[in-house]
Scaffold this motif. Structure first.
Motif, PDB file in Angstrom:
ATOM      1  N   PHE A 111     -13.920 -19.327 -46.562  1.00 39.14           N
ATOM      2  CA  PHE A 111     -15.337 -19.023 -46.429  1.00 39.14           C
ATOM      3  C   PHE A 111     -15.715 -18.792 -44.972  1.00 39.14           C
ATOM      4  O   PHE A 111     -16.485 -17.884 -44.656  1.00 39.14           O
ATOM      5  N   ALA A 112     -15.169 -19.606 -44.061  1.00 39.56           N
ATOM      6  CA  ALA A 112     -15.492 -19.440 -42.641  1.00 39.56           C
ATOM      7  C   ALA A 112     -15.104 -18.050 -42.147  1.00 39.56           C
ATOM      8  O   ALA A 112     -15.812 -17.456 -41.320  1.00 39.56           O
ATOM      9  N   GLY A 116     -18.553 -14.845 -48.463  1.00 35.29           N
ATOM     10  CA  GLY A 116     -18.399 -14.890 -49.919  1.00 35.29           C
ATOM     11  C   GLY A 116     -17.520 -13.809 -50.507  1.00 35.29           C
ATOM     12  O   GLY A 116     -17.315 -13.763 -51.732  1.00 35.29           O
ATOM     13  N   GLU A 117     -16.959 -12.924 -49.664  1.00 36.15           N
ATOM     14  CA  GLU A 117     -16.246 -11.750 -50.168  1.00 36.15           C
ATOM     15  C   GLU A 117     -15.078 -12.101 -51.088  1.00 36.15           C
ATOM     16  O   GLU A 117     -14.984 -11.607 -52.224  1.00 36.15           O
ATOM     17  N   TYR A 121     -14.408 -12.074 -55.481  1.00 38.82           N
ATOM     18  CA  TYR A 121     -13.250 -11.448 -56.121  1.00 38.82           C
ATOM     19  C   TYR A 121     -12.533 -12.443 -57.033  1.00 38.82           C
ATOM     20  O   TYR A 121     -12.194 -12.126 -58.182  1.00 38.82           O
ATOM     21  N   ALA A 122     -12.331 -13.669 -56.550  1.00 34.72           N
ATOM     22  CA  ALA A 122     -11.584 -14.669 -57.314  1.00 34.72           C
ATOM     23  C   ALA A 122     -12.315 -15.053 -58.600  1.00 34.72           C
ATOM     24  O   ALA A 122     -11.707 -15.143 -59.673  1.00 34.72           O
ATOM     25  N   GLY A 150     -24.409  -9.842 -55.694  1.00 36.73           N
ATOM     26  CA  GLY A 150     -24.309  -8.442 -56.084  1.00 36.73           C
ATOM     27  C   GLY A 150     -22.903  -8.007 -56.414  1.00 36.73           C
ATOM     28  O   GLY A 150     -22.694  -7.016 -57.138  1.00 36.73           O
ATOM     29  N   ASN A 151     -21.903  -8.734 -55.911  1.00 33.67           N
ATOM     30  CA  ASN A 151     -20.501  -8.408 -56.200  1.00 33.67           C
ATOM     31  C   ASN A 151     -19.993  -9.034 -57.493  1.00 33.67           C
ATOM     32  O   ASN A 151     -18.886  -8.718 -57.941  1.00 33.67           O
ATOM     33  N   LEU A 152     -20.777  -9.926 -58.091  1.00 34.14           N
ATOM     34  CA  LEU A 152     -20.321 -10.600 -59.303  1.00 34.14           C
ATOM     35  C   LEU A 152     -20.504  -9.712 -60.525  1.00 34.14           C
ATOM     36  O   LEU A 152     -21.479  -8.957 -60.622  1.00 34.14           O
ATOM     37  N   THR A 153     -19.590  -9.834 -61.466  1.00 32.38           N
ATOM     38  CA  THR A 153     -19.596  -8.992 -62.661  1.00 32.38           C
ATOM     39  C   THR A 153     -20.116  -9.732 -63.884  1.00 32.38           C
ATOM     40  O   THR A 153     -19.895  -9.296 -65.017  1.00 32.38           O
TER      41      THR A 153
END
Length: 582
Positions: A111-112, A116-117, A121-122, A150-153
């Protein structure tokens, strides 16, 4: 009473409940069965898998420590294990509901370094059905949170959060609740109202309402839509989950997080899995949580009657040990993500002759708490600061540091928030009231429930009686070996998070300057004291004494109230909002 939902579908209970487990399986036929004269025929079965408070532990970690794995240690958890175990269960229960209770952010270099990228993905790889927000999702502010969501599916549910952030409000996957259509199950998300005091990024324009009120409104909406199987997905803490069940009606299951509570049939567990509470109608509500950092995958299967009430369960938390297989694809990707920061993380900054323990910091004095507060105090004295001592909120200490070589990664995992230290002045009376609030977990200074315990430097000593009534638990407080003088002014080094009102030790302040960060200060301490030797040194002492040795501020603190009553020769019991003062 709830209206009927879709027609009950008879599923094979045995096949739904046959997934392998790593702990004793608890089974119960609810008391509702005998009351309603029902049998097992015609009950609708749903299996729920859940995680919480993973805190950026994307990779496996050393058991009992939370630090990177080392040769010969037991390596557990990690998202490659979570994904593989969930996929294994899905082969037998293909329509299982998979939930996460938040606090995916903050805790490791993943995270550091990436924000959150990589976390997004994970969790997308795992394929959750819903996630609720944790307080630490706000740590880098709403812009970072909006990007992550916004990246979550899959849906993100939080019924008691409102914000004026344009980006957050434009998200299509953030909603108060979601309906799992294949089961006609409603999932309502709830966030702790303490978020503003436990995350520096939840600032103005963010409002978090009472969870019980928000849940009641959401349940009414779901029932109006014909949804009568309802799960609360909460990030409010185990004790608060029990209270939530008791204050509401219409929900069957609470899947919780935030307090890192271990429940189940294992040593050190705080309760049963599931824990059962009674709602306002006297009906059973099942409560589950899965500890922290991905060490356990929660699994509970419920059987619902036609009215939507859960009348049977079977469940257990599954420990993801080093005997649990890992998804090879995700494991390889995590290994690649490590490479940019791995060399920094592996740099040895010193050695410790003892385990610097974090596990007890929220309850009592701990060795890592001693070391970091001494490091803070020495840093300020060396720089010419006229300070009397140092304190840190126990919640800011995140992982144990193992005996032996200590790396930069160990330091950053233990103190991932990159908090800076600062000097603050207090009168003795104010300092007494601050520590009374910490001892009582309820502050007369901030007018709020205190959300963390404390650790103190060697120049300070706190003596308290946790059995005393709230407001009268602090028995003695010493500075430099001398009992606190309430008329004197003291300078205390703390972290900037506390200075701004974090964990509600005191009201937010602006009269401070942020200095170096904790990781820099601790690395310098290791360089000076190598190898570090530490042991619990009676800085925080529990006692059976019932009367304080000194008082708080005149006319305002609980201690001064007690002193005045004593002088008058009277004993008065005062109860205001459930807080008793003598």
């Amino acid at each position: 009473m709830r209206s009927s939902g879709v027609a009950a579908v008879a599923l094979a209970t045995a096949s739904l409940l046959a997934a392998p487990c790593a702990a004793k399986v608890d089974r119960l036929v609810s008391s509702r069965l005998s009351k309603r004269g029902l049998d097992s025929e015609g009950l609708y079965n749903v299996t729920i898998l859940h995680t919480n408070d993973v805190h950026a532990h994307l990779d496996e970690w050393r058991a009992g420590r939370g630090t990177d794995c080392t040769e010969g240690s037991e390596c557990i958890a990690g998202y490659a294990r979570i994904k593989d175990k969930i996929n294994e269960i899905r082969k037998e229960v293909p329509d299982a509901i998979v939930l996460d209770d938040g606090d995916e952010f903050q805790g490791t270099l993943f995270f550091a370094y990436y924000g959150g990228e990589k976390i997004s993905y994970a969790v997308n790889e795992v394929g959750y059905d819903a996630l609720t927000l944790g307080n630490h999702e706000f740590d880098k502010g709403l812009d970072e949170l909006t990007h992550f969501l916004g990246n979550l599916t899959f849906p993100v549910v939080c019924a008691n959060l409102k914000t004026n952030h344009t980006g957050m409000n434009a998200l299509k996957n953030w909603k108060p609740y979601t309906i799992i259509e294949r089961h006609n199950v409603g999932i309502v998300g709830l966030l702790t109202p303490d978020t503003k005091g436990t995350s520096s990024g939840a600032g103005p324009g963010t409002d978090i309402s009472d969870p019980a009120e928000a849940l009641t409104a959401a349940v009414a909406e779901l029932e109006a839509k014909g949804v009568n199987r309802i799960i609360a997905l909460t990030h409010i803490g185990y004790d608060k989950d029990i209270e939530l069940a008791q204050k509401t009606r219409g929900i069957d299951l609470i899947v919780g997080g935030h307090s890192h509570t271990l429940i189940g049939d294992m040593e050190g567990a705080a309760g049963k899995y599931p824990t059962i509470a009674k709602n306002l109608d006297g009906e059973e509500v099942f409560i589950v949580t899965a500890y922290r950092w991905g060490e356990y995958l929660g699994k509970i299967s419920l059987a619902f009657d036609e009215s939507g009430k859960a009348v049977k369960y079977e469940g257990e938390p599954i420990r993801l040990s080093n005997t649990t297989a890992q998804d090879s694809k995700l494991d390889g990707e995590v290994a690649e993500w490590r490479k940019p920061f791995d060399e920094l993380a592996k740099k040895v900054v010193g050695k410790s002759d003892v385990v610097l323990d974090q596990s007890t910091c929220q309850k009592q004095e701990c060795t890592l708490g001693d070391v970091i507060t001494d490091a803070m105090y020495e840093y300020r004295v060396a720089a010419g600061g006229k300070v009397d001592g140092a304190i840190i909120n126990a919640g800011g200490i995140r992982a144990t540091i193992s005996q032996g070589d200590v790396t930069q990664g160990d330091v950053l995992n233990a103190f991932p928030f990159l908090n800076a230290v600062t000097d603050l002045t207090f009168t003795g009376a104010e300092l007494w009231d601050v520590f009374e609030g910490i001892a009582s977990a309820s502050s007369n200074v901030s007018k709020h429930e205190v959300t963390s315990f404390v650790q103190v430097s060697s120049t300070l000593q706190m003596t308290w009686n946790p059995s005393n009534p709230v407001g009268s638990r602090l028995i003695d407080f010493k500075v430099g070996g001398q009992t606190l003088d309430k008329s004197k002014t003291y300078t205390i080094t703390a972290v900037d998070f506390l200075a701004t009102g974090g964990d509600y030790f005191w009201a937010p302040r602006t009269d401070f300057i942020a200095l170096d960060t904790l990781d820099q200060i601790l690395v310098a301490y290791f360089d000076k004291h190598n190898p570090v030797q530490a042991k619990v040194a009676s800085r925080i002492v529990q006692t059976t004494a019932t009367s304080p040795t000194t008082g708080g501020s005149d006319g305002t603190g609980a201690a001064s109230v007690r002193a005045a009553l004593s002088t008058a020769g009277a004993v008065l019991a005062v109860c205001v909002a459930g807080v008793a003062l003598l």
